[in-house]
Design an enzyme around this catalytic site. Sequence first.
Site, PDB file in Angstrom:
ATOM      1  N   HIS A  62     -33.411  -5.026 -20.198  1.00  0.00           N
ATOM      2  CA  HIS A  62     -32.632  -5.596 -21.298  1.00  0.00           C
ATOM      3  C   HIS A  62     -32.772  -7.115 -21.332  1.00  0.00           C
ATOM      4  CE1 HIS A  62     -29.091  -5.698 -24.063  1.00  0.00           C
ATOM      5  NE2 HIS A  62     -28.959  -6.901 -23.529  1.00  0.00           N
ATOM      6  N   GLU A  63     -32.629  -7.745 -20.170  1.00  0.00           N
ATOM      7  CA  GLU A  63     -32.717  -9.200 -20.106  1.00  0.00           C
ATOM      8  C   GLU A  63     -34.146  -9.687 -20.361  1.00  0.00           C
ATOM      9  OE1 GLU A  63     -29.972 -10.759 -20.255  1.00  0.00           O
ATOM     10  OE2 GLU A  63     -28.827  -8.961 -19.806  1.00  0.00           O
ATOM     11  N   HIS A  65     -34.709 -10.094 -24.062  1.00  0.00           N
ATOM     12  CA  HIS A  65     -34.252 -11.415 -24.512  1.00  0.00           C
ATOM     13  C   HIS A  65     -35.285 -12.485 -24.152  1.00  0.00           C
ATOM     14  CE1 HIS A  65     -30.187 -10.321 -25.696  1.00  0.00           C
ATOM     15  NE2 HIS A  65     -29.957  -9.763 -24.523  1.00  0.00           N
TER      16      HIS A  65
END
Length: 155
Positions: free
Chosen positions: A67-68, A71
């Site tokens: 998820h990170e 980003h």
Amino acid sequence: MNNQELQKLTEKISLTHFQKPFRHKALFNPRLRSTGGRYLLHNHNIEINYKYFEEHGMDELIGIVKHELCHYHLHIEGRGYKHRDPEFKKLMQEVGAPRYCTPLVSRRSTSKKHRMYHYKCKDCGMIYIRKRRVNTIKYVCGRCRGKLVLDSVEK
């Protein structure tokens, strides 16, 4: 698991799932409370909450890192890296990154939302029901100015 192992894991996930290198730092941040991880825009580092690894294991940690990294890679490329951006949602689906973390069991506590405090006047017996605690030294009965005592706490 320590910070060096997390760094290696993040670099490996970045290469296998995104086919791009991760050139910054990934580390555990013990101050994180309500989130599994965060991507820092100003220095491009990724911080992970260690408690999620302790409670939910490696699969949850890998999901948070993915998820990170979504980003991270979108921000580096100058594309839409925010949760609401379609590019972010599409990339998350492609790599199998979760939208949210599994809630921590240790964060769950008795809800204060429904707790009711029952106070009783020693002199006249008047009962007061409050959502918040009352300082019985400072406050007195409104009817007779008698001393208040905590009668019960309703959950």
